[in-house]
Every structure is written in C-alpha cells, then in structure tokens.
Design a protein around this motif. Structure first.
Motif, PDB file in Angstrom:
ATOM      1  N   GLN A   1      64.003  11.060  38.134  1.00  0.00           N
ATOM      2  CA  GLN A   1      63.409  11.518  36.771  1.00  0.00           C
ATOM      3  C   GLN A   1      64.439  10.736  35.570  1.00  0.00           C
ATOM      4  O   GLN A   1      63.923  10.029  34.785  1.00  0.00           O
ATOM      5  CB  GLN A   1      63.271  12.595  36.601  1.00  0.00           C
ATOM      6  CG  GLN A   1      62.707  13.039  35.046  1.00  0.00           C
ATOM      7  CD  GLN A   1      61.498  12.312  34.878  1.00  0.00           C
ATOM      8  OE1 GLN A   1      60.385  12.410  35.735  1.00  0.00           O
ATOM      9  NE2 GLN A   1      61.157  11.649  33.838  1.00  0.00           N
TER      10      GLN A   1
ATOM     11  N   THR B   1      66.619   8.149  36.226  1.00  0.00           N
ATOM     12  CA  THR B   1      66.320   6.854  36.184  1.00  0.00           C
ATOM     13  C   THR B   1      65.157   6.225  35.453  1.00  0.00           C
ATOM     14  O   THR B   1      65.193   5.297  34.725  1.00  0.00           O
ATOM     15  CB  THR B   1      66.278   6.466  37.646  1.00  0.00           C
ATOM     16  OG1 THR B   1      67.494   6.901  38.325  1.00  0.00           O
ATOM     17  CG2 THR B   1      66.121   4.790  38.010  1.00  0.00           C
ATOM     18  N   HIS B   2      63.871   6.885  35.678  1.00  0.00           N
ATOM     19  CA  HIS B   2      62.982   6.647  34.792  1.00  0.00           C
ATOM     20  C   HIS B   2      63.036   6.520  33.401  1.00  0.00           C
ATOM     21  O   HIS B   2      62.588   5.741  32.721  1.00  0.00           O
ATOM     22  CB  HIS B   2      61.582   7.535  35.337  1.00  0.00           C
ATOM     23  CG  HIS B   2      60.460   7.473  34.672  1.00  0.00           C
ATOM     24  ND1 HIS B   2      60.365   8.096  33.288  1.00  0.00           N
ATOM     25  CD2 HIS B   2      59.521   6.559  34.772  1.00  0.00           C
ATOM     26  CE1 HIS B   2      59.081   7.683  33.036  1.00  0.00           C
ATOM     27  NE2 HIS B   2      58.317   6.684  33.769  1.00  0.00           N
ATOM     28  N   ASP B   3      63.706   7.705  32.905  1.00  0.00           N
ATOM     29  CA  ASP B   3      63.972   7.684  31.692  1.00  0.00           C
ATOM     30  C   ASP B   3      64.828   6.653  31.034  1.00  0.00           C
ATOM     31  O   ASP B   3      64.619   6.139  29.860  1.00  0.00           O
ATOM     32  CB  ASP B   3      64.458   9.180  31.109  1.00  0.00           C
ATOM     33  CG  ASP B   3      63.585  10.012  31.443  1.00  0.00           C
ATOM     34  OD1 ASP B   3      62.427  10.198  31.532  1.00  0.00           O
ATOM     35  OD2 ASP B   3      63.895  11.382  31.583  1.00  0.00           O
TER      36      ASP B   3
ATOM     37  N   PHE C   1      65.550   3.564  32.080  1.00  0.00           N
ATOM     38  CA  PHE C   1      64.721   2.314  32.254  1.00  0.00           C
ATOM     39  C   PHE C   1      63.600   2.157  31.135  1.00  0.00           C
ATOM     40  O   PHE C   1      63.379   1.234  30.520  1.00  0.00           O
ATOM     41  CB  PHE C   1      64.397   1.890  33.708  1.00  0.00           C
ATOM     42  CG  PHE C   1      65.437   1.486  34.376  1.00  0.00           C
ATOM     43  CD1 PHE C   1      65.841   0.257  34.342  1.00  0.00           C
ATOM     44  CD2 PHE C   1      66.015   2.121  35.495  1.00  0.00           C
ATOM     45  CE1 PHE C   1      66.821  -0.292  35.129  1.00  0.00           C
ATOM     46  CE2 PHE C   1      66.973   1.760  36.135  1.00  0.00           C
ATOM     47  CZ  PHE C   1      67.240   0.627  36.099  1.00  0.00           C
ATOM     48  N   ALA C   2      62.928   3.498  30.972  1.00  0.00           N
ATOM     49  CA  ALA C   2      61.924   3.381  29.949  1.00  0.00           C
ATOM     50  C   ALA C   2      62.598   3.143  28.407  1.00  0.00           C
ATOM     51  O   ALA C   2      62.316   2.551  27.713  1.00  0.00           O
ATOM     52  CB  ALA C   2      61.357   4.909  29.608  1.00  0.00           C
ATOM     53  N   LEU C   3      63.963   3.631  28.336  1.00  0.00           N
ATOM     54  CA  LEU C   3      64.843   3.355  27.181  1.00  0.00           C
ATOM     55  C   LEU C   3      65.042   1.976  26.819  1.00  0.00           C
ATOM     56  O   LEU C   3      65.040   1.385  25.924  1.00  0.00           O
ATOM     57  CB  LEU C   3      65.908   4.335  26.974  1.00  0.00           C
ATOM     58  CG  LEU C   3      66.732   4.240  25.863  1.00  0.00           C
ATOM     59  CD1 LEU C   3      65.742   4.675  24.614  1.00  0.00           C
ATOM     60  CD2 LEU C   3      68.126   5.089  25.829  1.00  0.00           C
TER      61      LEU C   3
ATOM     62  N   GLU D   1      63.477  -0.467  28.109  1.00  0.00           N
ATOM     63  CA  GLU D   1      62.203  -1.390  28.123  1.00  0.00           C
ATOM     64  C   GLU D   1      61.896  -1.338  26.260  1.00  0.00           C
ATOM     65  O   GLU D   1      61.189  -2.353  25.936  1.00  0.00           O
ATOM     66  CB  GLU D   1      61.041  -0.790  28.594  1.00  0.00           C
ATOM     67  CG  GLU D   1      60.833  -0.922  30.197  1.00  0.00           C
ATOM     68  CD  GLU D   1      60.604  -2.208  30.596  1.00  0.00           C
ATOM     69  OE1 GLU D   1      60.130  -3.175  29.599  1.00  0.00           O
ATOM     70  OE2 GLU D   1      60.813  -2.659  31.841  1.00  0.00           O
ATOM     71  N   GLN D   2      62.149  -0.150  25.875  1.00  0.00           N
ATOM     72  CA  GLN D   2      62.180  -0.271  24.282  1.00  0.00           C
ATOM     73  C   GLN D   2      62.925  -1.211  23.482  1.00  0.00           C
ATOM     74  O   GLN D   2      62.621  -1.133  22.426  1.00  0.00           O
ATOM     75  CB  GLN D   2      62.134   1.490  23.893  1.00  0.00           C
ATOM     76  CG  GLN D   2      61.222   2.296  24.386  1.00  0.00           C
ATOM     77  CD  GLN D   2      61.649   3.778  24.009  1.00  0.00           C
ATOM     78  OE1 GLN D   2      62.668   4.009  23.311  1.00  0.00           O
ATOM     79  NE2 GLN D   2      60.947   4.665  24.685  1.00  0.00           N
TER      80      GLN D   2
ATOM     81  N   ARG E   1      68.429  -2.342  38.651  1.00  0.00           N
ATOM     82  CA  ARG E   1      67.633  -1.768  39.580  1.00  0.00           C
ATOM     83  C   ARG E   1      67.945  -2.104  41.064  1.00  0.00           C
ATOM     84  O   ARG E   1      67.916  -1.335  41.982  1.00  0.00           O
ATOM     85  CB  ARG E   1      65.911  -2.085  39.557  1.00  0.00           C
ATOM     86  CG  ARG E   1      65.343  -1.478  38.249  1.00  0.00           C
ATOM     87  CD  ARG E   1      63.653  -1.655  38.145  1.00  0.00           C
ATOM     88  NE  ARG E   1      63.138  -1.003  37.123  1.00  0.00           N
ATOM     89  CZ  ARG E   1      62.732   0.148  37.167  1.00  0.00           C
ATOM     90  NH1 ARG E   1      63.191   1.010  37.907  1.00  0.00           N
ATOM     91  NH2 ARG E   1      62.136   0.687  36.147  1.00  0.00           N
TER      92      ARG E   1
ATOM     93  N   GLU F   1      72.953   4.038  31.771  1.00  0.00           N
ATOM     94  CA  GLU F   1      72.322   4.752  30.634  1.00  0.00           C
ATOM     95  C   GLU F   1      73.480   4.440  29.366  1.00  0.00           C
ATOM     96  O   GLU F   1      72.740   4.419  28.167  1.00  0.00           O
ATOM     97  CB  GLU F   1      72.685   6.255  30.945  1.00  0.00           C
ATOM     98  CG  GLU F   1      72.000   7.082  30.223  1.00  0.00           C
ATOM     99  CD  GLU F   1      72.220   8.737  30.687  1.00  0.00           C
ATOM    100  OE1 GLU F   1      71.270   9.533  30.408  1.00  0.00           O
ATOM    101  OE2 GLU F   1      73.316   9.006  31.387  1.00  0.00           O
TER     102      GLU F   1
ATOM    103  N   LEU G   1      68.258  11.402  25.680  1.00  0.00           N
ATOM    104  CA  LEU G   1      67.147  11.026  26.591  1.00  0.00           C
ATOM    105  C   LEU G   1      66.416  12.387  26.997  1.00  0.00           C
ATOM    106  O   LEU G   1      66.817  13.558  26.519  1.00  0.00           O
ATOM    107  CB  LEU G   1      67.923  10.476  27.744  1.00  0.00           C
ATOM    108  CG  LEU G   1      68.493   9.448  27.716  1.00  0.00           C
ATOM    109  CD1 LEU G   1      69.339   9.038  29.013  1.00  0.00           C
ATOM    110  CD2 LEU G   1      67.409   8.188  27.713  1.00  0.00           C
TER     111      LEU G   1
END
Length: 552
Positions: free
Chosen positions: A389, A391-393, A395-397, A399-400, A418, A437, A547
C-alpha cells in the motif's frame, strides 16, 4: 398375502421344520383366498435352536438343502444357518416380488430398487422398511418371522398402530422376545375379541401408552448411543442393560428404563457432541488430501476409546474447543493463501516465493504445529500488504509530478525504481522505498516544477481549438512538453543547483528559435516565465503533502 405367508412359516418353525425353498412360486391360493404350500420337498427338520444343517441335525443326514437361485440367503449352506433367518430372507424377497413384479438382483436382497410408486404410500413405506429388515445380508440383523407377523397386523390395522408402536419402542433389540411375545398375545386377543372386548383392550393399551412413553424415549436413545469404531465401553454398557432387562416383564422394564433416563440422556448428549466433532473435523481441509488431518481424527478416536465413560465428558469438551480453534486456523489459512495468490499475481517476488513454498510447509506437519506457522505467515503477509500500500501511494505521488504524459525522465525513474524494489530482498525493500519516497516529496517541494507544469498545461489548453491556426499552437505545445520533459530527476530535486540552472537554460535555448505562423503571445509568455524561473531565488518552499497513512 404377506401376513398369511409369515403366519404359515411361523407355524412350520413351531412344528420343528424349515422350508428352504419357500419362494413365491411355491405358494398357491385356494378358493377361500388362503395360501397353501405347493412344493414341500425342501422341508427339513430343525433342532430346538432352529438349526437344520445335516452336520448339526442327525435327522437330516440323508437330506440335501434345496433352494432356487434368486431366493438363497447368503448363509443357507453354512452349518450355522437357522430356520427363522432363512424364512425371513425368503419372505422379504417374496414380498418385494409381490409388491413390484420384479425379481430383484439375484440373491442381493439388500440392493433392491424401491423407486416403485407403491412404496410412496403410507403402507408402502412401512412394508418397504419391513422388507429391508428381512433381507439383511447379515442374518443377525434380520427381523424375525414373529416380528414380521406382528408388523403385518400393525400395518394393516392403523386404528391399533399408535398403541402397539409405543410398546415396540421398549424393544432392546430388533427381535426382543418380551416385546414380541406381548404383541403376539395382544394381537391374538384383539383378533378373537368382539367390539366390546376390543374397546376394553383399547383402554388398557391407552393407559399403557402413557406409562411407556418415557421409557420408549429412553430405549430409543439408548439404541442410538455410540462413539465410533473401536469403542467397546458403550456397546458393553448397552449390552449389560439389555441382558439385565431381557426377561423382565414389560411394565417392570418400563420402570427400570425410566430410572436409567438421566444416565442415558447424559450419554446421548455426549454422543451428539461426538458426532458434531467428527462431522466437522472431516470438513476441515487445508488441502484436497490432508493426511495429517486424517491422522488427527484417528488419534482422537483412539483417545476416546481408551477413556472411561466417566471421563469422556471433559475430554469431549476439550476436543470441541480444539475443533473451534482448528476451524479458525483453516479459515485463516485459506484467506492467507488467497492473499498470497493475489499479491503474487501482481508480480511481488516475496509473495511468489511464499506461494511456491509456504502452503506445502504448512500442511506437511501435524495440525498442532500449524497454528504457529500460520501466525508467523500472517504477520509477514500483513507486512507485505502494508509495504504494498505504501509503495502504491509513493508511486501515485510520483505520477502526479509528471511534467506531461510523455515525461521520459520520470518514466525512466519510475521504471528503474520499481525494478529495484522487485529485485530486492524483502528485508531490503523498506530503505529503498524510503529513498524513493524522499525523492517524491522533494519533487513536490520544488515549486518551480509546479509553475512549469501549469504553464505547459495552460498553453496546451489554448492550442486545443480546431481552427486553422491551432495547428501551430499544438505543435508548439508538444515541443514545450518534449523539451521540458528532458529535465533530469536530479535537476528537479535541487531548484537552486547548478544542474537545474543549466538544464532550464538548455530548455529555454531550444525553444527560442521556434516560430510557427506568426508570433504567439502565449508562447512568448511561456518563454518569459521560463526565463524568470532561471533567475528566481526561492524564498520559501511549500510543506510537502502527506502520504496516505499520515506519513509526511
């Protein structure tokens, strides 16, 4: 017909004979509707216990046993064959043929097909039960001819069945002589009595019914008490009670059974707990063929068999507690396997490793050892999920923070990050993720990047109209995105550093020569703002966003 046949066979037995070939085709009906034996050459003498084998009965020394295929009891040619069980078997087959017109499966009477509609009627159901009791392969399990005679009267006289069935419930065995003799005598009285006399008998039986009701319940429960294969304690107890009460008159037996009620109720409750335990234990499967669960069931049965009746209640209580624990373990195990499969399908190398080795390791051990393994694995899977979870957060940041959809520098950084995580040992992922991060948060803190993204987005929106002049604007927007996407991640991390200044300058220089169909104010504005960024001194940097989960 069945009643007459049973009565005739009983009279033959009482006369000291057996008719080994009493198949249905050897009976005739006279003008009065009475059955007659048409072929008596299979008649043999019996001794006082009903044996007729030439080895046991001297009078039969020169006789041979006659029989017809399809009507041969399994034990017929054995020295231990008895007249009553032989007659019972053949009677059952005769009844089946008379009811259905089918001869059945040779001598396999217990494999009869009872799908004929006649067995769905109320009387048909009772006759079906009687046939099944008569054609048992084991002669010791068959109903006797006397039992069959009594049963025919009860089936054909429903007005008396309620009372007589209550008496039957006091039978300690299938062919209880005390109960059978009482029923035979009472039925004879009913058949000979006039209506007034029958009413007196009815009132007597009605009083008996109330008295025998509780005792009948005790007997019924006593016959259903058992705790599995190999248990000798309960059968011995039942046998002792049956032997003690076997010759006791009916009313005295009823009183004795009522006195046994509390003990029988306790054992019956214990039997229900046992059945609940074994049934649910068989439903616990960590895999399709769980040999260790089967072994555990065998060990439990052996422990029960070795425990005195007085100590079985606390033993069963403990086993039921273990059962609840094992069911919870099984449920948790399957949930963890599902979670591992889900994580593994996403490419998580740690989950792939666990999927390959952990389930086999868990099921290839005794059930008592599985709990700690499952707890350890639950902790590891939880750690994987938390890390996944996070890691998902992260990489979502990341992407932004793209400057545009074709941000080549960001694409490369995300891909390499990754790859680093997937190739790392599970215990090494935490510091790698923390490093990624930190990079994401520093990119968020670079306010210049936000300005660049907003300028590029604004210009792209202005160039999205479909006029003839929008072609140049679109091309310029794409060029802006392509040039700014060349900013390296290292440059973006330090808005005051030399690398940032150099790369921003390079982007500005690459855009200066771009001219398409006249001067574009928006394009010039973008270049002016880009130049200002080059000279701008950062006064304060905004606080990085948090995050999910509260981590800054």
């Amino acid at each position: 017909m069945g009643d007459q046949m049973a009565q005739a066979l009983r009279r033959i037995q009482l006369a000291g004979n057996v008719l080994t070939d009493s198949k249905i085709t050897n009976w005739l009906v006279d003008d009065n509707g009475t059955l007659r034996i048409a072929d008596s050459k299979s008649s043999m003498f019996t001794d006082s216990e009903g044996f007729f084998s030439p080895q046991k009965v001297v009078a039969n020394k020169y006789y041979s046993i006659c029989a017809n295929q399809g009507f041969i009891p399994p034990e017929l040619f054995e020295p231990g064959a008895q007249a009553d069980s032989v007659h019972a078997y053949i009677l059952g087959k005769n009844l089946y043929i008379a009811m259905t017109g089918k001869y059945g499966l040779e001598d396999e009477g217990d494999l009869f097909d009872y799908s004929d509609p006649i067995f769905n009627t109320e009387q048909g159901k009772q006759i079906k039960t009687l046939i099944q009791d008569l054609v048992q392969t084991n002669p010791n399990n068959r109903s006797s001819i006397q039992t069959a005679c009594n049963e025919f009267f009860i089936i054909s006289h429903p007005e008396w069945s309620g009372y007589l069935r209550t008496v039957q419930k006091l039978a300690l065995t299938k062919n209880d002589s005390v109960v059978n003799d009482f029923l035979t005598e009472k039925i004879a009285q009913i058949e000979k009595a006039n209506p007034d006399e029958q009413e007196v008998i009815r009132q007597e039986l009605q009083q008996w019914t109330a008295t025998l009701q509780t005792a009948g319940t005790v007997t019924s429960r006593l016959q259903r008490i058992h705790m599995g294969v190999g248990d000798t304690a309960i059968p011995a107890l039942i046998q002792n009670h049956a032997a003690r009460l076997a010759t006791v008159p009916l009313l005295e037996r009823a009183a004795a059974l009522e006195a046994l009620g509390p003990q029988v109720d306790a054992l019956y409750s214990l039997t229900q707990q046992y059945q609940h335990f074994m049934t649910n234990l068989q439903e616990i499967h960590f895999c399709d063929k769980d040999d260790f669960m089967d072994l555990y069931g065998e060990q439990c049965q052996a422990q029960i068999n070795a425990t005195p009746l007085s100590d079985r209640a606390p033993l069963m209580a403990g086993m039921l507690v273990d059962l609840s624990r094992f069911k919870a373990m099984e449920q948790q195990y399957h949930q963890l396997v599902t979670t591992i499969n889900t994580l593994a399908s996403g490419g998580d190398t740690w989950a792939l490793h666990m999927k390959r080795y952990w389930p086999d390791r868990t099921i290839n051990c005794l059930i008592e050892q599985r709990g700690p393994l499952i707890e350890v694995m639950a902790g590891k899977i939880q750690a994987i999920q938390v890390l996944a979870q996070r890691t998902h957060d992260v990489f979502a940041l990341l992407e932004q923070q793209r400057i545009g959809p074709n941000d080549t520098a960001m694409n490369g950084f995300i891909l390499s990050s990754r790859l680093r995580l997937s190739e790392a040992d599970p215990h090494s992922r935490e510091p790698i993720l923390s490093e990624i991060e930190s990079t994401a948060q520093r990119l968020v803190a670079n306010s210049n990047l936000t300005i660049i993204k907003n300028i590029a987005k604004q210009y792209a929106n202005q160039s999205s109209s479909h006029s003839i002049l929008s072609y140049g604007k679109g091309t310029k927007a794409q060029n802006i995105e392509a040039q700014t996407a060349k900013l390296s991640i290292e440059a973006r991390l330090n808005p005051k550093g030399e690398r940032w200044q150099a790369e921003i300058g390079a982007v500005e220089e690459s855009l200066k020569a771009k001219r398409f169909l006249g001067k574009s104010k928006a394009f010039e504005t973008y270049k002016e703002q880009l130049a200002q960024l080059k000279e701008q001194e950062e006064n304060t940097a905004p606080n990085p966003p948090s995050l999910p989960g509260g981590k800054p």
